[in-house]
Design a protein around this motif. Sequence first.
Motif, PDB file in Angstrom:
ATOM      1  N   ILE A 150      -2.944  -6.868  -1.106  1.00  0.00           N
ATOM      2  CA  ILE A 150      -2.153  -7.798  -1.919  1.00  0.00           C
ATOM      3  C   ILE A 150      -2.926  -8.204  -3.166  1.00  0.00           C
ATOM      4  CG2 ILE A 150      -1.057 -10.072  -1.947  1.00  0.00           C
ATOM      5  CD1 ILE A 150      -0.622  -9.758   1.083  1.00  0.00           C
ATOM      6  N   MET A 151      -4.209  -8.519  -3.009  1.00  0.00           N
ATOM      7  CA  MET A 151      -5.029  -8.937  -4.148  1.00  0.00           C
ATOM      8  C   MET A 151      -5.109  -7.833  -5.201  1.00  0.00           C
ATOM      9  SD  MET A 151      -7.985 -10.655  -1.769  1.00  0.00           S
ATOM     10  CE  MET A 151      -9.283 -10.491  -2.982  1.00  0.00           C
ATOM     11  N   ILE A 152      -5.384  -6.605  -4.742  1.00  0.00           N
ATOM     12  CA  ILE A 152      -5.548  -5.482  -5.673  1.00  0.00           C
ATOM     13  C   ILE A 152      -4.228  -5.157  -6.368  1.00  0.00           C
ATOM     14  CG2 ILE A 152      -5.999  -2.993  -5.779  1.00  0.00           C
ATOM     15  CD1 ILE A 152      -8.101  -3.469  -3.526  1.00  0.00           C
ATOM     16  N   THR A 153      -3.145  -5.131  -5.600  1.00  0.00           N
ATOM     17  CA  THR A 153      -1.847  -4.764  -6.181  1.00  0.00           C
ATOM     18  C   THR A 153      -1.391  -5.788  -7.216  1.00  0.00           C
ATOM     19  OG1 THR A 153      -1.240  -3.710  -4.077  1.00  0.00           O
ATOM     20  CG2 THR A 153       0.535  -4.150  -5.648  1.00  0.00           C
ATOM     21  N   VAL A 154      -1.489  -7.081  -6.873  1.00  0.00           N
ATOM     22  CA  VAL A 154      -1.062  -8.131  -7.807  1.00  0.00           C
ATOM     23  C   VAL A 154      -1.914  -8.100  -9.074  1.00  0.00           C
ATOM     24  CG1 VAL A 154      -0.893 -10.629  -8.144  1.00  0.00           C
ATOM     25  CG2 VAL A 154      -0.124  -9.612  -5.995  1.00  0.00           C
ATOM     26  N   SER A 155      -3.237  -7.968  -8.917  1.00  0.00           N
ATOM     27  CA  SER A 155      -4.141  -7.969 -10.072  1.00  0.00           C
ATOM     28  C   SER A 155      -3.906  -6.757 -10.962  1.00  0.00           C
ATOM     29  CB  SER A 155      -5.599  -7.992  -9.594  1.00  0.00           C
ATOM     30  OG  SER A 155      -5.830  -9.122  -8.795  1.00  0.00           O
ATOM     31  N   SER A 156      -3.743  -5.600 -10.322  1.00  0.00           N
ATOM     32  CA  SER A 156      -3.531  -4.376 -11.097  1.00  0.00           C
ATOM     33  C   SER A 156      -2.203  -4.407 -11.849  1.00  0.00           C
ATOM     34  CB  SER A 156      -3.565  -3.169 -10.154  1.00  0.00           C
ATOM     35  OG  SER A 156      -3.413  -1.981 -10.871  1.00  0.00           O
ATOM     36  N   THR A 157      -1.166  -4.923 -11.190  1.00  0.00           N
ATOM     37  CA  THR A 157       0.142  -5.044 -11.849  1.00  0.00           C
ATOM     38  C   THR A 157       0.051  -5.968 -13.058  1.00  0.00           C
ATOM     39  OG1 THR A 157       1.256  -4.713  -9.724  1.00  0.00           O
ATOM     40  CG2 THR A 157       2.556  -5.684 -11.504  1.00  0.00           C
ATOM     41  N   LEU A 158      -0.663  -7.075 -12.907  1.00  0.00           N
ATOM     42  CA  LEU A 158      -0.843  -7.999 -14.031  1.00  0.00           C
ATOM     43  C   LEU A 158      -1.634  -7.334 -15.155  1.00  0.00           C
ATOM     44  CD1 LEU A 158      -0.555 -10.916 -15.154  1.00  0.00           C
ATOM     45  CD2 LEU A 158      -2.737 -11.438 -14.046  1.00  0.00           C
ATOM     46  N   PHE A 194       0.838  -1.203   0.000  1.00  0.00           N
ATOM     47  CA  PHE A 194       0.000   0.000   0.000  1.00  0.00           C
ATOM     48  C   PHE A 194       0.876   1.257   0.000  1.00  0.00           C
ATOM     49  CE2 PHE A 194      -2.140   3.474   2.122  1.00  0.00           C
ATOM     50  CZ  PHE A 194      -3.363   3.517   1.462  1.00  0.00           C
ATOM     51  N   SER A 195       1.885   1.265   0.885  1.00  0.00           N
ATOM     52  CA  SER A 195       2.748   2.452   0.987  1.00  0.00           C
ATOM     53  C   SER A 195       3.504   2.691  -0.311  1.00  0.00           C
ATOM     54  CB  SER A 195       3.740   2.272   2.144  1.00  0.00           C
ATOM     55  OG  SER A 195       3.046   2.070   3.368  1.00  0.00           O
ATOM     56  N   TYR A 196       3.984   1.618  -0.926  1.00  0.00           N
ATOM     57  CA  TYR A 196       4.771   1.761  -2.152  1.00  0.00           C
ATOM     58  C   TYR A 196       3.893   2.172  -3.340  1.00  0.00           C
ATOM     59  CZ  TYR A 196       7.647   0.466  -6.158  1.00  0.00           C
ATOM     60  OH  TYR A 196       8.341   0.471  -7.328  1.00  0.00           O
ATOM     61  N   THR A 197       2.703   1.555  -3.457  1.00  0.00           N
ATOM     62  CA  THR A 197       1.855   1.771  -4.631  1.00  0.00           C
ATOM     63  C   THR A 197       1.018   3.033  -4.522  1.00  0.00           C
ATOM     64  OG1 THR A 197       1.721  -0.634  -4.873  1.00  0.00           O
ATOM     65  CG2 THR A 197       0.157   0.663  -6.139  1.00  0.00           C
ATOM     66  N   ASN A 198       0.456   3.262  -3.322  1.00  0.00           N
ATOM     67  CA  ASN A 198      -0.429   4.416  -3.164  1.00  0.00           C
ATOM     68  C   ASN A 198       0.346   5.656  -2.746  1.00  0.00           C
ATOM     69  OD1 ASN A 198      -2.297   6.102  -1.094  1.00  0.00           O
ATOM     70  ND2 ASN A 198      -3.576   5.213  -2.712  1.00  0.00           N
ATOM     71  N   THR A 206      -4.541   1.567  -9.899  1.00  0.00           N
ATOM     72  CA  THR A 206      -4.210   0.913  -8.635  1.00  0.00           C
ATOM     73  C   THR A 206      -4.319   1.844  -7.438  1.00  0.00           C
ATOM     74  OG1 THR A 206      -2.589  -0.368  -9.900  1.00  0.00           O
ATOM     75  CG2 THR A 206      -2.512  -0.565  -7.510  1.00  0.00           C
ATOM     76  N   SER A 207      -3.708   3.016  -7.518  1.00  0.00           N
ATOM     77  CA  SER A 207      -3.647   3.937  -6.377  1.00  0.00           C
ATOM     78  C   SER A 207      -5.049   4.335  -5.924  1.00  0.00           C
ATOM     79  CB  SER A 207      -2.843   5.180  -6.750  1.00  0.00           C
ATOM     80  OG  SER A 207      -2.825   6.097  -5.681  1.00  0.00           O
ATOM     81  N   PHE A 208      -5.917   4.660  -6.874  1.00  0.00           N
ATOM     82  CA  PHE A 208      -7.283   5.062  -6.537  1.00  0.00           C
ATOM     83  C   PHE A 208      -8.020   3.904  -5.845  1.00  0.00           C
ATOM     84  CE2 PHE A 208     -11.772   5.373  -7.374  1.00  0.00           C
ATOM     85  CZ  PHE A 208     -12.061   6.713  -7.129  1.00  0.00           C
ATOM     86  N   THR A 209      -7.834   2.692  -6.366  1.00  0.00           N
ATOM     87  CA  THR A 209      -8.511   1.521  -5.791  1.00  0.00           C
ATOM     88  C   THR A 209      -8.080   1.297  -4.345  1.00  0.00           C
ATOM     89  OG1 THR A 209      -8.502   0.512  -7.995  1.00  0.00           O
ATOM     90  CG2 THR A 209      -9.032  -0.925  -6.136  1.00  0.00           C
ATOM     91  N   LEU A 210      -6.794   1.444  -4.065  1.00  0.00           N
ATOM     92  CA  LEU A 210      -6.299   1.267  -2.697  1.00  0.00           C
ATOM     93  C   LEU A 210      -6.836   2.353  -1.769  1.00  0.00           C
ATOM     94  CD1 LEU A 210      -2.580   0.252  -3.384  1.00  0.00           C
ATOM     95  CD2 LEU A 210      -4.451  -1.217  -2.592  1.00  0.00           C
ATOM     96  N   THR A 211      -7.057   3.562  -2.303  1.00  0.00           N
ATOM     97  CA  THR A 211      -7.654   4.636  -1.495  1.00  0.00           C
ATOM     98  C   THR A 211      -9.086   4.276  -1.091  1.00  0.00           C
ATOM     99  OG1 THR A 211      -6.296   6.309  -2.621  1.00  0.00           O
ATOM    100  CG2 THR A 211      -8.254   7.092  -1.455  1.00  0.00           C
ATOM    101  N   VAL A 212      -9.870   3.775  -2.046  1.00  0.00           N
ATOM    102  CA  VAL A 212     -11.231   3.336  -1.751  1.00  0.00           C
ATOM    103  C   VAL A 212     -11.216   2.226  -0.690  1.00  0.00           C
ATOM    104  CG1 VAL A 212     -13.281   2.215  -2.707  1.00  0.00           C
ATOM    105  CG2 VAL A 212     -12.100   3.994  -4.022  1.00  0.00           C
TER     106      VAL A 212
END
Length: 612
Positions: free
Chosen positions: A123-131, A29-33, A88-94
Amino acid sequence: MSKLKSFAASLDSGHIYALMVCLIGIGLFSYTNGFEFFHYKPTSWVWVYAMTGACLILNFFMIQLPPEGNELSMDSSVYLACIFIFGTSFTLTVLLFNCLFFVIIDRNTSWWKHLTNFSIYCIMITVSSTLFQYLGGNPGALINTKLFTYLIVLTVYFAVNTLLVGLYYYILYRGTLFETIKDIIKDSVFVFLCSLALSLVLTVLVYHNQVLGLMLFMCLAVLLSQSFRKLFAMYRSIEERANTDQRTGLFNHSYFEEVLEQEIQKSRSAGTPLSLAMIDLDDFKKYNDHYGHLQGDKLITFVGETLKSESLNAGTIAARYGGEEFTLLMPGYDSQKARIYIDQLRKKLNNSPFSGVEIFPLGCLAFSAGIASYSSDIHDKSQLVDHADQALYYSKHQGKNTVHIYGEHSPLEQEIDFSQDVRDIEQQLNLFMYKDMETFRHSKRVFRYAMDISELLDIDPIAKRHFTLGALIHDIGKLEIPWGILNKKDKLEPEEWEMVKWHVTWGKKMALTNEKFKDLAPYIELHHERYDGKGYPYGFKGEEIPRLCRMLTIIDSFDAMTTERPYQPTKSFEEAIVELRACAGSQFDPELTEFFIRYIESREPRAGDPAV
């Protein structure tokens, strides 16, 4: 450092795993958002609030799925749509705002569980978004030519969820990882398909219709949730009617059979006690004949309501077995605890006023009850029911209004007409006199051995009766074997030997046709099982085979070795003892083998067989 080590040692593996997940999730979260929401414009905040509100509403209107009642939240469809539209960043904020809201309103859940849930979603959101980005996906409109990409992203999203949750349950309960993940996948297939469809629908509606599209999606989701709730309520109503006796409100016979099977499995797996009570109202026919069936039905209803209220308080399961018979299944109760409970229930019914009870011999409502407890040598639920029914029979014949435990010593059990049972079985065995005289003689000798051994073993009168009669009738199934095979002098062909092995199953079926001899079925069916599990018909091993059946195997084999057979040389008693010891631990129970050998060696020397 020493404090850290002691702290780590105090944590169990489940907490350590949760801590690792939290560290990974927070790090991603810290790295992506990077807390970039501090720099959002008002339009971006509108969508954060809108999507967060959508998640909260969907978590409130969850879908209930029959038959278990599992609840399905559709918030993942919102997160996936955010990945596809905003990134990704917006999704993690939500996700962050949604989880903070639940921390505030759900005070009953500990903070670390909220944090673990947040981390898993990160983890789920970051991995999926990266893919999604790796496969060429860009936030924005849904692209028809990349539908396969969306499907892969969704699959990975749920694969990560399944893996993370599966590992947690695997570590917590020490099960099989493959079986744990398989169960989760089986339960989440519907979730997978729903989220796939709804996330794509939401992506299209929000991108093209903005807030109106989100509102239409929420209406669809809420209506879908309410429809499933009504479907689940209807299912529960139908299930309740199917499992309930309409007269008493208790569970019916069919449901009792189903629950009994489940509770036996639980007791076998966990090693916890389980008892079953069969209850029969005393002199109900007299009451029914005197006052009529309508009043008799009211009495049955009254007793059922009493049993239902008492069972709810005691954690037992009450059911109507049929007519004036009831059952009480008591998980966690051994036979003595069950007896105390049933006795209290009996006394309460004795003191319960009801119209017309003065016609009863005791002037009050009364029942007789039989109790049987599960043990490791019970392989079928019908055996437990038969034991409880047999105990009920003894209770009835001890003057009624009593509770009897199966296998408990009583003068009545000692007065069973054993001689008449022997004569009845011998009439069956007389059929061997024209077909195979040696089987007839063998059965009588094994019976004599069993009579002697039963006097030396510490067993109750019922077990003694079953053991000795079972020894007498153990080869009754050979009546079904063709004469040519039964009397063949040469070695049997493989297909002939397979037919001979069927005699245990045929014999069991013959015993079950007679109510008096159904308790002898295990001795007939299991006397060719081996201690090492290489016997037939089931391949039971060690203590899976009832103790007295293991003893019967030894007796049966000893007599077969020491009497003349066309297909093997006859052994002396000494040679047979050597053979028994050689096979102890493989074919025979070692302890019972030595017990039997001591019995043989203690007998006065004689050249012949035991007297018949």
